[in-house]
Design a protein around this motif. Structure first.
Motif, PDB file in Angstrom:
ATOM      1  N   PHE A 126       5.220 -19.625  13.957  1.00 46.02           N
ATOM      2  CA  PHE A 126       4.994 -19.911  12.542  1.00 46.02           C
ATOM      3  C   PHE A 126       4.369 -21.290  12.374  1.00 46.02           C
ATOM      4  O   PHE A 126       3.465 -21.470  11.549  1.00 46.02           O
ATOM      5  N   ALA A 127       4.818 -22.260  13.151  1.00 38.77           N
ATOM      6  CA  ALA A 127       4.227 -23.597  13.089  1.00 38.77           C
ATOM      7  C   ALA A 127       2.751 -23.564  13.460  1.00 38.77           C
ATOM      8  O   ALA A 127       1.925 -24.237  12.829  1.00 38.77           O
ATOM      9  N   LEU A 128       2.416 -22.785  14.478  1.00 42.46           N
ATOM     10  CA  LEU A 128       1.008 -22.669  14.872  1.00 42.46           C
ATOM     11  C   LEU A 128       0.176 -22.031  13.768  1.00 42.46           C
ATOM     12  O   LEU A 128      -0.939 -22.480  13.476  1.00 42.46           O
ATOM     13  N   VAL A 129       0.727 -20.988  13.143  1.00 42.35           N
ATOM     14  CA  VAL A 129       0.004 -20.305  12.065  1.00 42.35           C
ATOM     15  C   VAL A 129      -0.224 -21.236  10.880  1.00 42.35           C
ATOM     16  O   VAL A 129      -1.259 -21.175  10.214  1.00 42.35           O
ATOM     17  N   THR A 130       0.741 -22.122  10.617  1.00 43.92           N
ATOM     18  CA  THR A 130       0.630 -23.011   9.460  1.00 43.92           C
ATOM     19  C   THR A 130      -0.157 -24.284   9.745  1.00 43.92           C
ATOM     20  O   THR A 130      -0.331 -25.107   8.837  1.00 43.92           O
ATOM     21  N   THR A 131      -0.644 -24.449  10.971  1.00 47.58           N
ATOM     22  CA  THR A 131      -1.383 -25.667  11.308  1.00 47.58           C
ATOM     23  C   THR A 131      -2.568 -25.920  10.370  1.00 47.58           C
ATOM     24  O   THR A 131      -2.786 -27.063   9.945  1.00 47.58           O
ATOM     25  N   PRO A 132      -3.358 -24.899   9.994  1.00 44.38           N
ATOM     26  CA  PRO A 132      -4.453 -25.152   9.037  1.00 44.38           C
ATOM     27  C   PRO A 132      -3.983 -25.251   7.589  1.00 44.38           C
ATOM     28  O   PRO A 132      -4.811 -25.362   6.680  1.00 44.38           O
ATOM     29  N   GLY A 133      -2.659 -25.215   7.375  1.00 43.80           N
ATOM     30  CA  GLY A 133      -2.124 -25.206   6.016  1.00 43.80           C
ATOM     31  C   GLY A 133      -2.618 -26.316   5.117  1.00 43.80           C
ATOM     32  O   GLY A 133      -2.956 -26.064   3.954  1.00 43.80           O
ATOM     33  N   PRO A 134      -2.677 -27.575   5.588  1.00 44.36           N
ATOM     34  CA  PRO A 134      -3.167 -28.645   4.706  1.00 44.36           C
ATOM     35  C   PRO A 134      -4.591 -28.414   4.202  1.00 44.36           C
ATOM     36  O   PRO A 134      -4.901 -28.747   3.061  1.00 44.36           O
ATOM     37  N   ILE A 135      -5.444 -27.820   5.044  1.00 39.05           N
ATOM     38  CA  ILE A 135      -6.818 -27.552   4.628  1.00 39.05           C
ATOM     39  C   ILE A 135      -6.832 -26.455   3.571  1.00 39.05           C
ATOM     40  O   ILE A 135      -7.489 -26.579   2.521  1.00 39.05           O
ATOM     41  N   ALA A 136      -6.090 -25.362   3.834  1.00 39.67           N
ATOM     42  CA  ALA A 136      -6.024 -24.264   2.866  1.00 39.67           C
ATOM     43  C   ALA A 136      -5.411 -24.732   1.554  1.00 39.67           C
ATOM     44  O   ALA A 136      -5.879 -24.359   0.464  1.00 39.67           O
ATOM     45  N   HIS A 137      -4.375 -25.558   1.641  1.00 35.77           N
ATOM     46  CA  HIS A 137      -3.737 -26.095   0.435  1.00 35.77           C
ATOM     47  C   HIS A 137      -4.732 -26.869  -0.406  1.00 35.77           C
ATOM     48  O   HIS A 137      -4.832 -26.677  -1.625  1.00 35.77           O
ATOM     49  N   ASP A 138      -5.478 -27.778   0.231  1.00 36.78           N
ATOM     50  CA  ASP A 138      -6.416 -28.617  -0.520  1.00 36.78           C
ATOM     51  C   ASP A 138      -7.536 -27.796  -1.141  1.00 36.78           C
ATOM     52  O   ASP A 138      -8.073 -28.170  -2.197  1.00 36.78           O
TER      53      ASP A 138
END
Length: 208
Positions: A126-138
């Motif tokens: 799950f941590a690996l999947v969420t790694t691009p999270g900050p980019i998607a969030h922004d």
């Protein structure tokens, strides 16, 4: 033990042969035929996205000083966590059965370790999947996006001046997300195991 494991597999204290890796795709449907697996997916998604979302909200918005729209912290947390819930629940639907298989394969002779190996595998994935999270969030719900502006208009103060915030390069943002995410999400997966044992499944006693 059936050839098609479900979430109950991680609480079975009688080790049994697990299906081979090549059987995983056809085992996916069988996994979610069990209502316990369906409930486990929902409970895990809520824990990971809303409890984890609160921790990540503090980490990004407060500790890293990334700020956000002119809305209250509660609304900000709910916005980010709901976005994560929608985006990441499909990923969890794949992570959970794979993690059950992986934990069972890694500890076939030590069944009491299986729930915690499951938590470690699932939390790391799950941590690996969420790694691009900050980019998607922004891009989707961050400050200045259409979604953030509409939420600010409805429940925030669109006239409030926005304070300067820290701006991290994409690679740094993803590295920070991964570094914080691995221990956080493994811990939250362990919490989900405890909750699943208490809420979803009847506790199983060790064999005599």
């Amino acid at each position: 033990m059936s050839a098609s494991p479900t979430i109950r597999t991680i609480f079975d204290l009688s080790p049994a042969p697990r299906p081979p890796l090549r059987a995983l795709p056809r085992s996916l449907v069988a996994f979610y035929r069990d209502p316990a697996s369906q409930l486990a997916l929902l409970l895990t998604a809520v824990v990971m996205c809303y409890v984890g979302g609160a921790a990540m909200f503090w980490f990004h918005a407060v500790y890293l000083d990334e700020g956000g729209p002119a809305i209250s912290w509660v609304v900000h947390w709910l916005l980010d966590s709901s976005f994560a819930f929608v985006a990441l629940t499909p990923a969890l639907a794949l992570i959970l059965p794979f993690s059950v298989w992986a934990a069972s394969a890694l500890a076939p002779a030590s069944a009491r370790l299986i729930p915690w190996l499951y938590a470690a595998v699932a939390g790391t994935m799950f941590a690996l999947v969420t790694t691009p999270g900050p980019i998607a969030h922004d891009m989707i719900v961050g400050r200045g996006t259409w979604v953030a502006n509409r939420v600010t208009d409805m429940v925030g103060d669109s006239s409030a001046p926005l304070t300067p915030v820290a701006d991290y390069p994409p690679l740094a943002a993803m590295s920070q997300q991964l570094g914080a995410g691995v221990p956080l999400y493994i811990g939250l997966m362990a919490l989900s195991v405890v909750l699943l044992r208490a809420v979803v499944l009847r506790p199983l006693s060790p064999p005599a």
